[in-house]
Design a protein around this motif. Sequence first.
Motif, PDB file in Angstrom:
ATOM      1  N   ARG A   1       3.054   2.203  -7.519  1.00  0.00           N
ATOM      2  CA  ARG A   1       3.068   0.889  -6.964  1.00  0.00           C
ATOM      3  C   ARG A   1       3.497   0.510  -5.756  1.00  0.00           C
ATOM      4  NH1 ARG A   1       5.039  -2.569 -12.381  1.00  0.00           N
ATOM      5  NH2 ARG A   1       3.496  -1.522 -13.747  1.00  0.00           N
ATOM      6  N   GLN A   2       4.342   1.388  -4.943  1.00  0.00           N
ATOM      7  CA  GLN A   2       4.791   0.815  -3.855  1.00  0.00           C
ATOM      8  C   GLN A   2       3.765   1.432  -2.856  1.00  0.00           C
ATOM      9  OE1 GLN A   2       7.162  -1.439  -4.569  1.00  0.00           O
ATOM     10  NE2 GLN A   2       7.781  -0.667  -2.479  1.00  0.00           N
ATOM     11  N   GLN A   3       3.082   2.599  -3.198  1.00  0.00           N
ATOM     12  CA  GLN A   3       2.004   3.270  -2.353  1.00  0.00           C
ATOM     13  C   GLN A   3       0.899   2.186  -2.320  1.00  0.00           C
ATOM     14  OE1 GLN A   3      -0.194   6.750  -3.382  1.00  0.00           O
ATOM     15  NE2 GLN A   3       1.202   7.767  -2.194  1.00  0.00           N
ATOM     16  N   ALA A   4       0.529   1.808  -3.469  1.00  0.00           N
ATOM     17  CA  ALA A   4      -0.605   1.033  -3.461  1.00  0.00           C
ATOM     18  C   ALA A   4      -0.388  -0.583  -2.581  1.00  0.00           C
ATOM     19  CB  ALA A   4      -0.845   0.367  -4.965  1.00  0.00           C
ATOM     20  N   LYS A   5       0.757  -0.851  -2.544  1.00  0.00           N
ATOM     21  CA  LYS A   5       1.201  -1.980  -1.726  1.00  0.00           C
ATOM     22  C   LYS A   5       1.038  -1.716  -0.377  1.00  0.00           C
ATOM     23  CE  LYS A   5       4.325  -4.477  -4.695  1.00  0.00           C
ATOM     24  NZ  LYS A   5       5.728  -4.788  -4.928  1.00  0.00           N
ATOM     25  N   GLU A   6       1.411  -0.560   0.086  1.00  0.00           N
ATOM     26  CA  GLU A   6       1.365  -0.345   1.504  1.00  0.00           C
ATOM     27  C   GLU A   6      -0.061   0.031   1.751  1.00  0.00           C
ATOM     28  OE1 GLU A   6       3.962   3.344   2.182  1.00  0.00           O
ATOM     29  OE2 GLU A   6       5.738   2.087   1.434  1.00  0.00           O
ATOM     30  N   LEU A   7      -0.759   0.632   0.991  1.00  0.00           N
ATOM     31  CA  LEU A   7      -2.421   0.744   1.290  1.00  0.00           C
ATOM     32  C   LEU A   7      -3.127  -0.375   1.477  1.00  0.00           C
ATOM     33  CD1 LEU A   7      -2.979   4.080  -0.720  1.00  0.00           C
ATOM     34  CD2 LEU A   7      -2.505   3.830   1.452  1.00  0.00           C
ATOM     35  N   LYS A   8      -2.850  -1.390   0.666  1.00  0.00           N
ATOM     36  CA  LYS A   8      -3.463  -2.636   0.731  1.00  0.00           C
ATOM     37  C   LYS A   8      -3.004  -3.479   2.000  1.00  0.00           C
ATOM     38  CE  LYS A   8      -3.753  -3.933  -4.303  1.00  0.00           C
ATOM     39  NZ  LYS A   8      -2.997  -4.629  -5.347  1.00  0.00           N
ATOM     40  N   ARG A   9      -1.758  -3.198   2.433  1.00  0.00           N
ATOM     41  CA  ARG A   9      -1.332  -3.852   3.737  1.00  0.00           C
ATOM     42  C   ARG A   9      -2.136  -3.191   4.895  1.00  0.00           C
ATOM     43  NH1 ARG A   9       2.117  -1.602   7.015  1.00  0.00           N
ATOM     44  NH2 ARG A   9       3.251  -0.556   5.315  1.00  0.00           N
ATOM     45  N   LEU A  10      -2.379  -1.836   4.889  1.00  0.00           N
ATOM     46  CA  LEU A  10      -3.102  -1.241   5.850  1.00  0.00           C
ATOM     47  C   LEU A  10      -4.557  -1.729   5.982  1.00  0.00           C
ATOM     48  CD1 LEU A  10      -1.768   2.452   5.445  1.00  0.00           C
ATOM     49  CD2 LEU A  10      -1.568   0.905   7.475  1.00  0.00           C
ATOM     50  N   ALA A  11      -5.010  -1.893   4.669  1.00  0.00           N
ATOM     51  CA  ALA A  11      -6.525  -2.487   4.424  1.00  0.00           C
ATOM     52  C   ALA A  11      -6.724  -3.572   5.141  1.00  0.00           C
ATOM     53  CB  ALA A  11      -7.145  -2.197   3.118  1.00  0.00           C
ATOM     54  N   LYS A  12      -5.744  -4.357   5.069  1.00  0.00           N
ATOM     55  CA  LYS A  12      -5.832  -5.947   5.406  1.00  0.00           C
ATOM     56  C   LYS A  12      -5.638  -5.880   6.910  1.00  0.00           C
ATOM     57  CE  LYS A  12      -3.903  -8.615   1.566  1.00  0.00           C
ATOM     58  NZ  LYS A  12      -2.813  -9.359   1.182  1.00  0.00           N
ATOM     59  N   ALA A  13      -5.080  -4.909   7.719  1.00  0.00           N
ATOM     60  CA  ALA A  13      -5.084  -4.532   8.957  1.00  0.00           C
ATOM     61  C   ALA A  13      -5.984  -4.022   9.493  1.00  0.00           C
ATOM     62  CB  ALA A  13      -3.685  -3.894   9.253  1.00  0.00           C
ATOM     63  N   GLY A  14      -7.080  -3.696   8.793  1.00  0.00           N
ATOM     64  CA  GLY A  14      -8.328  -3.100   9.234  1.00  0.00           C
ATOM     65  C   GLY A  14      -8.579  -1.540   9.247  1.00  0.00           C
ATOM     66  N   TRP A  15      -7.533  -1.057   8.497  1.00  0.00           N
ATOM     67  CA  TRP A  15      -7.574   0.476   8.505  1.00  0.00           C
ATOM     68  C   TRP A  15      -8.153   1.041   7.167  1.00  0.00           C
ATOM     69  CZ3 TRP A  15      -6.512   3.602  12.435  1.00  0.00           C
ATOM     70  CH2 TRP A  15      -5.481   2.690  13.471  1.00  0.00           C
ATOM     71  N   GLU A  16      -9.131   2.003   7.267  1.00  0.00           N
ATOM     72  CA  GLU A  16      -9.590   2.800   6.063  1.00  0.00           C
ATOM     73  C   GLU A  16      -8.818   3.741   5.716  1.00  0.00           C
ATOM     74  OE1 GLU A  16     -13.949   4.723   4.777  1.00  0.00           O
ATOM     75  OE2 GLU A  16     -13.984   3.692   6.653  1.00  0.00           O
ATOM     76  N   VAL A  17      -8.305   3.804   4.360  1.00  0.00           N
ATOM     77  CA  VAL A  17      -7.576   5.223   3.952  1.00  0.00           C
ATOM     78  C   VAL A  17      -8.768   6.159   3.787  1.00  0.00           C
ATOM     79  CG1 VAL A  17      -6.108   6.159   2.426  1.00  0.00           C
ATOM     80  CG2 VAL A  17      -5.676   3.816   2.960  1.00  0.00           C
ATOM     81  N   VAL A  18      -8.453   7.232   4.495  1.00  0.00           N
ATOM     82  CA  VAL A  18      -9.490   8.531   4.377  1.00  0.00           C
ATOM     83  C   VAL A  18      -8.986   9.482   3.345  1.00  0.00           C
ATOM     84  CG1 VAL A  18     -10.419  10.521   5.524  1.00  0.00           C
ATOM     85  CG2 VAL A  18     -10.283   8.285   6.789  1.00  0.00           C
ATOM     86  N   ALA A  19      -7.598   9.877   3.322  1.00  0.00           N
ATOM     87  CA  ALA A  19      -7.065  10.676   2.425  1.00  0.00           C
ATOM     88  C   ALA A  19      -5.504  10.528   2.517  1.00  0.00           C
ATOM     89  CB  ALA A  19      -7.204  11.960   3.056  1.00  0.00           C
TER      90      ALA A  19
END
Length: 60
Positions: free
Chosen positions: A19-37
Amino acid sequence: MDSTPDYEYITVPVDSRPRQQAKELKRLAKAGWEVVAIRPGTMFANLSTVPQALCRRVVS
């Protein structure tokens, strides 16, 4: 001219709890980052014990 975009890459430590990881990844996506791996943490001496997310975004 080449039609493939140039990317900027970063590696970000993320929480191992889902759950914490999902929150962090959503925050990165809002900042314009695409998670590759997402690399899990390891117990090897030379590698990180913390999970890491490799992210990219288009350089303008």
